[in-house]
Write a protein that holds these residues in place. Structure first.
Motif, PDB file in Angstrom:
ATOM      1  N   GLY A 188     -17.551 -22.103  14.972  1.00 49.04           N
ATOM      2  CA  GLY A 188     -18.690 -21.205  15.121  1.00 49.04           C
ATOM      3  C   GLY A 188     -19.142 -20.585  13.828  1.00 49.04           C
ATOM      4  O   GLY A 188     -19.929 -19.633  13.808  1.00 49.04           O
ATOM      5  N   PHE A 189     -18.720 -21.151  12.686  1.00 56.01           N
ATOM      6  CA  PHE A 189     -19.084 -20.592  11.392  1.00 56.01           C
ATOM      7  C   PHE A 189     -19.374 -21.702  10.391  1.00 56.01           C
ATOM      8  O   PHE A 189     -20.518 -22.069  10.173  1.00 56.01           O
ATOM      9  N   SER A 225     -17.283 -27.361  -7.076  1.00 59.12           N
ATOM     10  CA  SER A 225     -17.332 -28.576  -6.254  1.00 59.12           C
ATOM     11  C   SER A 225     -17.193 -28.281  -4.771  1.00 59.12           C
ATOM     12  O   SER A 225     -17.541 -29.111  -3.932  1.00 59.12           O
ATOM     13  N   GLN A 226     -16.692 -27.112  -4.427  1.00 60.03           N
ATOM     14  CA  GLN A 226     -16.481 -26.790  -3.021  1.00 60.03           C
ATOM     15  C   GLN A 226     -17.807 -26.450  -2.347  1.00 60.03           C
ATOM     16  O   GLN A 226     -18.619 -25.701  -2.879  1.00 60.03           O
ATOM     17  N   PHE A 227     -17.982 -27.002  -1.166  1.00 59.45           N
ATOM     18  CA  PHE A 227     -19.207 -26.758  -0.408  1.00 59.45           C
ATOM     19  C   PHE A 227     -18.864 -26.495   1.053  1.00 59.45           C
ATOM     20  O   PHE A 227     -17.767 -26.815   1.514  1.00 59.45           O
ATOM     21  N   PHE A 228     -19.806 -25.918   1.770  1.00 57.35           N
ATOM     22  CA  PHE A 228     -19.592 -25.700   3.196  1.00 57.35           C
ATOM     23  C   PHE A 228     -20.833 -26.119   3.972  1.00 57.35           C
ATOM     24  O   PHE A 228     -21.950 -26.112   3.444  1.00 57.35           O
ATOM     25  N   VAL A 229     -20.618 -26.492   5.233  1.00 56.94           N
ATOM     26  CA  VAL A 229     -21.709 -26.842   6.137  1.00 56.94           C
ATOM     27  C   VAL A 229     -21.683 -25.836   7.272  1.00 56.94           C
ATOM     28  O   VAL A 229     -20.638 -25.618   7.897  1.00 56.94           O
ATOM     29  N   VAL A 230     -22.804 -25.200   7.531  1.00 55.79           N
ATOM     30  CA  VAL A 230     -22.886 -24.176   8.580  1.00 55.79           C
ATOM     31  C   VAL A 230     -22.883 -24.833   9.957  1.00 55.79           C
ATOM     32  O   VAL A 230     -23.663 -25.748  10.221  1.00 55.79           O
ATOM     33  N   THR A 231     -22.001 -24.358  10.838  1.00 53.65           N
ATOM     34  CA  THR A 231     -21.940 -24.870  12.204  1.00 53.65           C
ATOM     35  C   THR A 231     -22.424 -23.830  13.213  1.00 53.65           C
ATOM     36  O   THR A 231     -22.527 -24.129  14.400  1.00 53.65           O
ATOM     37  N   ALA A 232     -22.729 -22.634  12.745  1.00 50.12           N
ATOM     38  CA  ALA A 232     -23.282 -21.592  13.614  1.00 50.12           C
ATOM     39  C   ALA A 232     -24.797 -21.732  13.654  1.00 50.12           C
ATOM     40  O   ALA A 232     -25.404 -22.321  12.757  1.00 50.12           O
ATOM     41  N   THR A 269     -10.932 -16.462  -4.621  1.00 51.46           N
ATOM     42  CA  THR A 269     -10.872 -17.669  -3.845  1.00 51.46           C
ATOM     43  C   THR A 269     -12.271 -18.141  -3.566  1.00 51.46           C
ATOM     44  O   THR A 269     -13.106 -17.382  -3.154  1.00 51.46           O
ATOM     45  N   THR A 270     -12.519 -19.407  -3.779  1.00 53.56           N
ATOM     46  CA  THR A 270     -13.846 -19.914  -3.502  1.00 53.56           C
ATOM     47  C   THR A 270     -13.973 -20.123  -2.024  1.00 53.56           C
ATOM     48  O   THR A 270     -13.246 -20.884  -1.459  1.00 53.56           O
ATOM     49  N   SER A 271     -14.887 -19.463  -1.384  1.00 54.98           N
ATOM     50  CA  SER A 271     -15.000 -19.578   0.042  1.00 54.98           C
ATOM     51  C   SER A 271     -16.399 -19.457   0.533  1.00 54.98           C
ATOM     52  O   SER A 271     -17.252 -18.952  -0.135  1.00 54.98           O
ATOM     53  N   ALA A 272     -16.532 -19.840   1.756  1.00 49.61           N
ATOM     54  CA  ALA A 272     -17.783 -19.615   2.417  1.00 49.61           C
ATOM     55  C   ALA A 272     -17.714 -18.185   2.849  1.00 49.61           C
ATOM     56  O   ALA A 272     -16.674 -17.584   2.863  1.00 49.61           O
ATOM     57  N   PRO A 273     -18.773 -17.601   3.235  1.00 52.73           N
ATOM     58  CA  PRO A 273     -18.806 -16.213   3.633  1.00 52.73           C
ATOM     59  C   PRO A 273     -17.702 -15.855   4.562  1.00 52.73           C
ATOM     60  O   PRO A 273     -17.206 -16.662   5.285  1.00 52.73           O
ATOM     61  N   ALA A 274     -17.509 -14.620   4.591  1.00 50.68           N
ATOM     62  CA  ALA A 274     -16.397 -14.056   5.288  1.00 50.68           C
ATOM     63  C   ALA A 274     -16.202 -14.446   6.699  1.00 50.68           C
ATOM     64  O   ALA A 274     -16.579 -13.770   7.591  1.00 50.68           O
ATOM     65  N   ALA A 275     -15.574 -15.476   6.890  1.00 53.39           N
ATOM     66  CA  ALA A 275     -15.270 -15.824   8.242  1.00 53.39           C
ATOM     67  C   ALA A 275     -13.889 -16.322   8.269  1.00 53.39           C
ATOM     68  O   ALA A 275     -13.333 -16.597   9.288  1.00 53.39           O
TER      69      ALA A 275
END
Length: 244
Positions: free
Chosen positions: A133-134, A183-190, A36-42
Motif C-alpha cells: 500500500g505504499f 541508483s535506488q528507486f521506488f515505484v508507488v503502489t498506493a 538511509t536512502t529510502s522512499a518516504p516514510a513508510a
C-alpha cells in the motif's frame, strides 16, 4: 506509518510519514542509519534474503543473489533527447513491467540512470524494501538499503509533483537536497503516497502495473517499523532501455 520515500546513506531511503510527521523511518537504497536512502516514510530498509524463498502468487521461486560491490560506478552525463521516448523494461521473477523516463523534469537523473541500465548495473539486484500500500524499492547493489553507485545527481522536482500509483522516483536520505538521486528507486503502489515534492521523478509505469501491485503485496502490512522486509525474494533479472 504512511510513507515518504528516501534511500540509504550510501543511498538509503528515509520516508517521513505524513500521518506521523515526527517519525522517520530509514529504509532503503543505501546509506548509514541516519542517512538511509529510502522512499518516504513508510518503512525502513529490508535486507536481502539469505536463502531461497518460497514462491507465492505469480512469482517463480529464485535463489537470493549474491551482493554486488558498493560504489565505483562512473556517472553518465550524456543527456537523453527530450524529443524521444525512453522506456525501461524490468523483467523479474514475478513478471515484467515497464516505465517511461521523465527526461523533461529530470535530465541529470535520467541520463545517469540510463547509463547504469546500459551497463547492466540493475541486472540481478533485488527489491529490498516492499511496503504494502505504499512502495516497492530497489536498486541497491548490496541488497541492504545501504548501497549505491558511488555518485549522485540532483534534479529538483516541480513543486506540484505527485507520487501516485505507478510513479517511479528516486530514493534519497533525509538530509540530502530535494531531487538528489543515486541508483535506488521506488515505484508507488498506493493511489497516492502523499509524499512531499522531495524525490526525483524518474518516470511512470506504462506496462505491467498489475505486476508492480503484485510485488507490492510481498511485504508485511503490519510491520510497525515500516522497514519493508520482503516476504520473498524478488529479483530484477534483466533491465533494458529502448527508445522511440
Amino acid at each position: 506509518m504512511r510513507p515518504l520515500l528516501a534511500l540509504p546513506a550510501v543511498r538509503r531511503l528515509v520516508v517521513i510519514s505524513l500521518l506521523a510527521l515526527a517519525s522517520i523511518v530509514a529504509a532503503g537504497c543505501g546509506g548509514g542509519s541516519s542517512n538511509t536512502t529510502s522512499a518516504p516514510a513508510a518503512t525502513s530498509n529490508g535486507g536481502a534474503a539469505a536463502a531461497t524463498t518460497p514462491a507465492s502468487g505469480g512469482c517463480k521461486q529464485v535463489q537470493a543473489p549474491a551482493p554486488k560491490k558498493d560504489g565505483g560506478q562512473p556517472k553518465s552525463t550524456a543527456k537523453l533527447d527530450p524529443s524521444k521516448t525512453y522506456t525501461v523494461t524490468v523483467e523479474t521473477n514475478c513478471g515484467t513491467f515497464a516505465f517511461t523516463l521523465n527526461v523533461k523534469d529530470s535530465p541529470n537523473t535520467t541520463a545517469a540512470f540510463a547509463g547504469l541500465v546500459k551497463k547492466g548495473f540493475y541486472d540481478g539486484l533485488i527489491f529490498h524494501r516492499i511496503v504494502p500500500g505504499f512502495v516497492i524499492q530497489g536498486g541497491d547493489p548490496t541488497g541492504t538499503g545501504q548501497g549505491g553507485p558511488g555518485f549522485s545527481t540532483v534534479d529538483k522536482p516541480p513543486s506540484n509533483a505527485k507520487y501516485t500509483l505507478g510513479v517511479v522516483a528516486m530514493a534519497k536520505t533525509q538530509n540530502e537536497k530535494p531531487g538528489t538521486a543515486g541508483s535506488q528507486f521506488f515505484v508507488v503502489t498506493a493511489d497516492d503516497a502523499q509524499l512531499p515534492p522531495d524525490y526525483g521523478l524518474l518516470g511512470k509505469v506504462t506496462k505491467g502495473i498489475g505486476v508492480v501491485q503484485a510485488i507490492g503485496q510481498l511485504g508485511d502490512p503490519n510491520d510497525p517499523s515500516g522497514a519493508g522486509q520482503p516476504s520473498q525474494t524478488v529479483v530484477m533479472q534483466k533491465v533494458t532501455l529502448s527508445e522511440s
